[in-house]
Design an enzyme around this catalytic site. Structure first.
Site, short mmCIF file in Angstrom:
data_model
loop_
_atom_site.label_atom_id
_atom_site.label_comp_id
_atom_site.label_asym_id
_atom_site.label_seq_id
_atom_site.Cartn_x
_atom_site.Cartn_y
_atom_site.Cartn_z
N TRP A 294 14.71 -59.20 1.57
CA TRP A 294 15.87 -59.54 0.75
C TRP A 294 15.71 -59.19 -0.72
O TRP A 294 16.68 -59.26 -1.48
CB TRP A 294 16.17 -61.03 0.88
CG TRP A 294 16.61 -61.45 2.23
CD1 TRP A 294 15.82 -61.80 3.29
CD2 TRP A 294 17.95 -61.57 2.69
NE1 TRP A 294 16.59 -62.12 4.38
CE2 TRP A 294 17.91 -62.00 4.04
CE3 TRP A 294 19.20 -61.38 2.10
CZ2 TRP A 294 19.05 -62.23 4.79
CZ3 TRP A 294 20.34 -61.61 2.86
CH2 TRP A 294 20.25 -62.03 4.18
N GLY B 212 15.56 -56.80 -3.44
CA GLY B 212 15.83 -55.42 -3.82
C GLY B 212 17.32 -55.20 -3.91
O GLY B 212 18.10 -56.15 -3.99
N GLY C 11 20.22 -54.79 -2.08
CA GLY C 11 20.64 -54.99 -0.70
C GLY C 11 19.54 -55.68 0.07
O GLY C 11 18.65 -56.30 -0.52
N HIS D 40 19.59 -66.05 -3.60
CA HIS D 40 20.19 -65.37 -4.75
C HIS D 40 21.25 -64.37 -4.28
O HIS D 40 22.33 -64.28 -4.87
CB HIS D 40 19.09 -64.67 -5.55
CG HIS D 40 19.52 -64.10 -6.84
ND1 HIS D 40 19.55 -62.74 -7.06
CD2 HIS D 40 19.94 -64.69 -7.98
CE1 HIS D 40 19.96 -62.52 -8.30
NE2 HIS D 40 20.21 -63.68 -8.88
N ASP D 41 20.94 -63.63 -3.22
CA ASP D 41 21.89 -62.66 -2.67
C ASP D 41 23.17 -63.32 -2.18
O ASP D 41 24.22 -62.69 -2.11
CB ASP D 41 21.27 -61.87 -1.51
CG ASP D 41 20.31 -60.79 -1.97
OD1 ASP D 41 20.10 -60.64 -3.19
OD2 ASP D 41 19.76 -60.08 -1.11
N ASP E 26 21.36 -67.34 -11.15
CA ASP E 26 20.17 -66.68 -11.70
C ASP E 26 19.12 -67.70 -12.12
O ASP E 26 17.92 -67.48 -11.93
CB ASP E 26 20.54 -65.79 -12.88
CG ASP E 26 21.04 -64.41 -12.45
OD1 ASP E 26 20.83 -64.05 -11.28
OD2 ASP E 26 21.62 -63.71 -13.28
#
Length: 179
Positions: free
Chosen positions: A47, A49, A51, A73-74, A103
């Protein structure tokens, strides 16, 4: 061990600079679309990076704590995609920007992880990338500039709150943390 970590970080930074140069070249030549093979994911994660390569929400790499931080976070529910507008702000970056609360949670999650990989992810996202986040707060005045961003803010509490961009840095100095 310290020398190994330093070497890995130096290697990763060189790779990152090369990848950013390649992305700039692609963008300048009308090759903006990313293919799945264009994804850059931190080793040991699925996860962390641009994408993800996970087969589903429960699929994590060997660095499970770090990967769980990136997954959360994604999945931030409050974001502004590249080129889009929300809350009176337009994201002119080539990547998605998030609400500062997401964040901040990401930063703390990575900081509290005992895994070595979390430090590299944290350093990259909060220092190297130089991104921004947004939140609804009194207008800020930068009172001290750092190397790449403002290092000290003051709130103008005489003005009403409004959505605005904040520098995301390794200090992660958000208004509620300011004195």
């Amino acid at each position: 061990m310290h020398a190994l970590r330093s070497s890995v970080l130096a290697l990763w930074l060189c790779l990152h600079v090369s990848v950013r140069a390649w992305m700039t070249y692609r963008s300048a030549n009308g090759l903006d679309e990313y293919e799945p093979e264009d994804r850059i994911i931190f080793l040991g994660t699925k996860w962390c990076g641009n994408g993800n390569v996970a087969e589903g929400p429960e699929d994590l790499g060997p660095l499970k704590e770090t990967d769980a931080c990136c997954r959360e976070h994604d999945m931030c529910p409050d974001l502004i995609a590249a080129g889009q507008s929300k809350h009176g702000l337009t994201n002119t970056a080539s990547y998605t920007r998030l609400n500062c609360g997401c964040d901040e949670k990401f930063y703390n999650c990575l900081k509290n992880s005992a895994e070595t990989g979390s430090g590299a992810v944290r350093f990259t996202y909060f220092t190297v990338l130089g991104t921004k986040c947004y939140r609804n707060e009194h207008p800020l005045i930068c009172v001290k500039k750092g190397w790449f961003s403002c290092s000290k803010y003051e709130l103008d509490k005489s003005q009403p709150k409004r959505y605005q961009w904040f520098d995301v840095s390794s200090n992660f100095a958000f208004p509620r943390m300011l004195t």
